[in-house]
Design an enzyme around this catalytic site. Structure first.
Site, PDB file in Angstrom:
ATOM      1  N   HIS A 244     -12.008  -4.228  10.013  1.00  0.00           N
ATOM      2  CA  HIS A 244     -10.894  -4.844   8.512  1.00  0.00           C
ATOM      3  C   HIS A 244     -11.095  -6.071   8.923  1.00  0.00           C
ATOM      4  O   HIS A 244     -10.454  -6.672   7.719  1.00  0.00           O
ATOM      5  CB  HIS A 244      -9.846  -4.673   9.887  1.00  0.00           C
ATOM      6  CG  HIS A 244      -9.629  -3.201  10.257  1.00  0.00           C
ATOM      7  ND1 HIS A 244      -9.793  -2.949  11.392  1.00  0.00           N
ATOM      8  CD2 HIS A 244      -8.820  -2.038   9.762  1.00  0.00           C
ATOM      9  CE1 HIS A 244      -9.854  -1.175  11.346  1.00  0.00           C
ATOM     10  NE2 HIS A 244      -9.288  -0.913  10.085  1.00  0.00           N
TER      11      HIS A 244
ATOM     12  N   ARG B 269       0.691  -1.149  -0.107  1.00  0.00           N
ATOM     13  CA  ARG B 269      -0.340  -0.336   0.016  1.00  0.00           C
ATOM     14  C   ARG B 269       0.797   1.463   0.206  1.00  0.00           C
ATOM     15  O   ARG B 269       1.757   1.801   0.900  1.00  0.00           O
ATOM     16  CB  ARG B 269      -0.988   0.060   1.361  1.00  0.00           C
ATOM     17  CG  ARG B 269      -1.440   1.188   1.089  1.00  0.00           C
ATOM     18  CD  ARG B 269      -2.971   1.100   1.923  1.00  0.00           C
ATOM     19  NE  ARG B 269      -3.618   2.780   2.134  1.00  0.00           N
ATOM     20  CZ  ARG B 269      -4.458   3.167   1.393  1.00  0.00           C
ATOM     21  NH1 ARG B 269      -4.925   2.758   0.705  1.00  0.00           N
ATOM     22  NH2 ARG B 269      -4.430   4.457   1.893  1.00  0.00           N
TER      23      ARG B 269
END
Ligand code: GLN
Ligand code: ZN
Length: 756
Positions: free
Chosen positions: A699, A520
């Site tokens: 999550h 990321r």
């Protein structure tokens, strides 16, 4: 002592970015994950990226080049592999690369390691798990392999490894044991590693110890001294450089200097002074690697100032090398790719490649005198002068407005009074249900954004598509029976970038990617000048959503501290002053939302904890200005307008008083793991406002059952009275799939009704 013969070097950087100038590594790794390429193909990409980078650094004039800061995911995870400290739950995975990625991201029924922020940066590392029965063992293949590769290219390689104390301090004892108590077990492994690196041809090895810039106890300082005395004892070893960065090493500096290590790297961009060095006479025998080029920001270095610092250091140490203050992991690769940037702004900047050039220029000046770099100095001075005088750096209107604000600008009526006014207006049931803001960013949304960016659809068409998304999200929330609705944030690429694009004083880069974690990457905006809001930023979207329902729709804004934390911020004025300017822009937005009929506004501050200074002595000042900035942003509305905030991604223990100080009417908090702890801490701090401790973890794709949420709400009610408890997930829903979200929220609403 006959340490491997080593020459002191003069110009280096502490570490390197690794995602690739065009994020090639990110793409290759993601292709590997989905099976599009195999492990060998991935290794070929990685090796080529390393080779290009290392040879470029040597060509740029560094006489010592860091090697081994490359990573497929994270350097702490690499160190866990090096020391044989991967969690036992991944041990059954045969392939080393797959085992590694399983520790990083989880696998079928395997939980990944926890992830948390690397000191006060926005980089996240994986937290190694150490149990009492963890048996350390050396697996040096990665550092040895990368060293051999670099030496074969003729690069003056300096292997870099995370030091034993930082590794243990950042690890987590999974069975209550203290990892740091295991340091003596690591000493023989590091000695073995050093010897093997020397055998393979390393003359210097860098051990990274950023943990030494945090507050250490006397016992810990003694441990620093003891550990490095032991590591530097053998005669068959390379020269040792211990790198401290991100702050002042304080007492650790004397402890290190008292050992036989050969070099110490010190960060001169974060408060370390020349007298800190002069105060440690034992440094006279060491190479000082002076971090005078900031490795964390994107600004061109004031070379004259840096030369002044270097000049005063000359003579007080055994040798002096010029360096960046930290690894270049935290800045983009190169300005060369930024062809679209405003030329003046561009001239004020230095990304990774430009910082390397600055290091070389400074080292040349030290060696040969300033005449040797006269042209470079002239260019740098001109750029700095142009930056100082640029009209965009000073907006008199904003400055005048800020200085005219009195203490009332950050004050609202007492909480109880506000609560009564808001309740009268909102008529919410007890245990109101809501969400954190975003709904799933579906492929359709991302496609529409890309099409708009590429000019395939018009602004009007884009607007229509986003309105369609908003209408769907509002309809879904109506159907599910939520009490406070949101518009879903489909129009936002990112919660900071979205605002930066609409505010004056910010610029965006085209390729300025930095690693956030794993594959990321983020592209932080550059906050270079005074911040001005030319026009409302969110009002149109929120009022559209509100026009579709009678239920209250929350306005959604990002708070000033988070906007600063996730941008590259100007360094020519105190952060607190910049925060006030951003706060004023957000404040204007809240007032405009209120005027447009919006009754609730949420101002997110997920990064509140991230900017907390590493040393306790600097924390009160930070907490004071950050809380003030939030209150400035949220106190412009009437007492009947309800202010929400949302916090996540951290342990909140250290900032509980600040959370209370924000004085938000409702605080939603990510606390799935330690829900009751945060609530207990808040109670102990006398917090008596609304609170929504996330009732389930967004999550994970798992849909929580009604019973589970009911149990969790009943537990919350033990600590929070019903008139203050809110019911919400623990974070935004943008990364989840629409089907999961619908089921989870349905269960959440049902649980709230049952408990009511
Ligand atoms: N409002 C934001 C969202 O829901 C908050 C994001 C965050 O918590 N980081 O996406
Ligand atoms: Zn969150």
């Amino acid at each position: 002592m006959t340490v491997t013969s080593h020459n002191p070097f003069t110009a280096t950087v502490l570490g390197l970015p690794r995602i690739g100038p065009r994020r090639e590594l990110k793409r290759a790794i993601e292709n590997y994950w989905v099976g599009r390429i195999d492990g060998d193909e991935l290794r070929v990409v990685a090796e080529a990226l390393r080779a290009d980078q290392l040879t470029a650094l040597q060509a740029a004039g560094l006489d010592s080049v860091p090697v081994g800061t490359f990573s497929y995911y994270d350097q702490m995870l690499d160190t866990a592999v090096l020391l044989g400290a991967l969690p036992p739950r991944v041990a059954g995975i045969e392939d080393p690369l797959d085992r590694y990625f399983a520790a990083a991201r989880g696998a079928e029924s395997i939980e990944p390691l926890e992830m948390t922020k690397w000191f006060d940066t926005n980089y996240h590392y994986l937290v190694p798990e150490i149990a009492a029965d963890t048996e350390f063992a050396l697996h040096p293949e990665k550092p040895l392999g990368e060293l051999r590769e670099a030496l074969a290219l003729g690069v003056p390689a300096r292997p870099v490894v995370i030091g034993p104390l930082t590794f243990l301090k950042l690890a987590k004892g999974v069975d209550g044991s203290d990892p740091l108590s295991r340091s003596s077990e690591l000493v023989p492994l590091y000695r073995d590693l050093l010897r093997q690196l020397a055998d393979a041809g390393a003359t210097w090895v860098q051990l990274d110890e950023p943990a030494l810039v945090t507050d250490l106890t006397d016992d810990e300082i003694a441990l620093v001294r003891e550990t490095y005395a032991q590591l530097s004892q053998p005669s068959e070893r390379p020269a040792i450089l211990v790198a401290t960065y991100f702050g002042r090493p304080g007492a650790a500096l004397g402890a290190l200097a008292a050992t036989d290590i050969e070099g110490i790297a010190v960060d001169f961009t974060r408060g370390t002074t020349v007298s800190d060095i002069a105060g440690v006479p034992a440094l006279s025998g060491k190479l000082l690697v002076a971090g005078v080029v900031n490795g964390r920001n994107v600004w061109r270095t004031d070379l004259d100032q840096a030369l002044g610092t270097l000049g005063t250091l000359l003579g007080s140490t055994g040798g002096l090398a010029v360096s960046t203050s930290s690894s270049l992991l935290h800045v983009p690769y190169s300005l060369a790719a930024e062809t679209e940037l405003d030329p003046a702004l561009r001239s004020w900047l230095a990304f990774g490649a430009e910082k390397v050039t600055e290091v070389r220029t400074l080292a040349t000046a030290l060696r040969e005198g300033t005449e040797a770099v006269a042209d470079e100095l002239t260019t740098a001075r001109a750029a700095l002068a142009s930056r100082r005088t640029d009209a965009r750096l000073h907006n008199e209107t904003v400055r005048a407005r800020l200085s005219a604000l009195g203490p009332d600008a950050i004050r609202r009526a007492p909480a109880a009074q506000r609560r009564a006014l808001q309740q009268e207006r909102l008529q919410l049931p007890p245990l109101p249900t809501t969400t954190i803001g975003s709904y799933p960013q579906t492929p359709a949304i991302r496609k529409a954004r890309a099409a708009f960016r590429n000019g395939e659809i018009t602004a009007e068409q884009y607007r229509e598509r986003m309105r369609g998304e908003i209408a769907d999200v509002v309809a879904l929330q109506e159907k599910l029976g939520l009490d406070v609705l949101v518009h879903g944030e489909p129009e936002r690429n990112d919660m900071v970038q979205y605002f930066a694009e609409q505010l004056d004083g910010f610029a965006a880069t085209a390729h300025g990617w930095v690693q956030s974690y794993g594959t990321r990457c983020v592209r932080p905006p550059i906050l270079f000048g005074d911040v001005v809001r030319p026009e409302p930023m969110t009002v149109e979207w929120i009022t559209y959503a509100q026009s579709l329902t009678d239920k209250p729709v929350k306005g959604m804004l990002t708070g000033p501290v988070t906007i600063l934390a996730w941008s590259f911020v100007r360094d020519d004025q105190p952060l607190a002053d910049t925060a006030r300017q951003v706060a004023l822009a957000i404040r204007d937005e809240t007032v405009d939302l209120q005027s447009a009929g919006i009754r609730i506004v949420q101002v997110d501050e997920p990064a509140l904890r991230e900017l907390l200074p590493l040393r306790a002595e600097a924390q009160p000042d930070y907490l004071d200005w950050s809380v003030t900035a939030f209150r400035l942003a949220t106190s412009g509305v009437s007492d009947a307008t309800q202010i929400h905030t949302h916090l996540c991604y951290s342990e909140f223990g250290e900032v509980i008083d600040a959370i209370a100080g924000l004085d938000a009417d409702v605080t939603s908090i990510e606390a799935a793991r330690s829900r009751m702890e945060v609530v207990d801490d808040l109670n102990a701090a006398g917090f008596d406002l609304g609170v929504g401790p996330g009732v389930y973890d967004i999550h994970s794709p798992r849909v929580p059952s009604v019973e589970e949420i009911t149990t969790s709400l009943r537990a919350a009610l033990e600590a929070i009275p019903a008139n203050r408890l809110w019911v919400n997930p623990d974070c935004g829903l943008k990364t989840r799939g629409p089907a999961e979200v619908e089921s989870a929220l349905r269960n959440m609403v049902e649980a709230a009704r049952a408990v009511r």
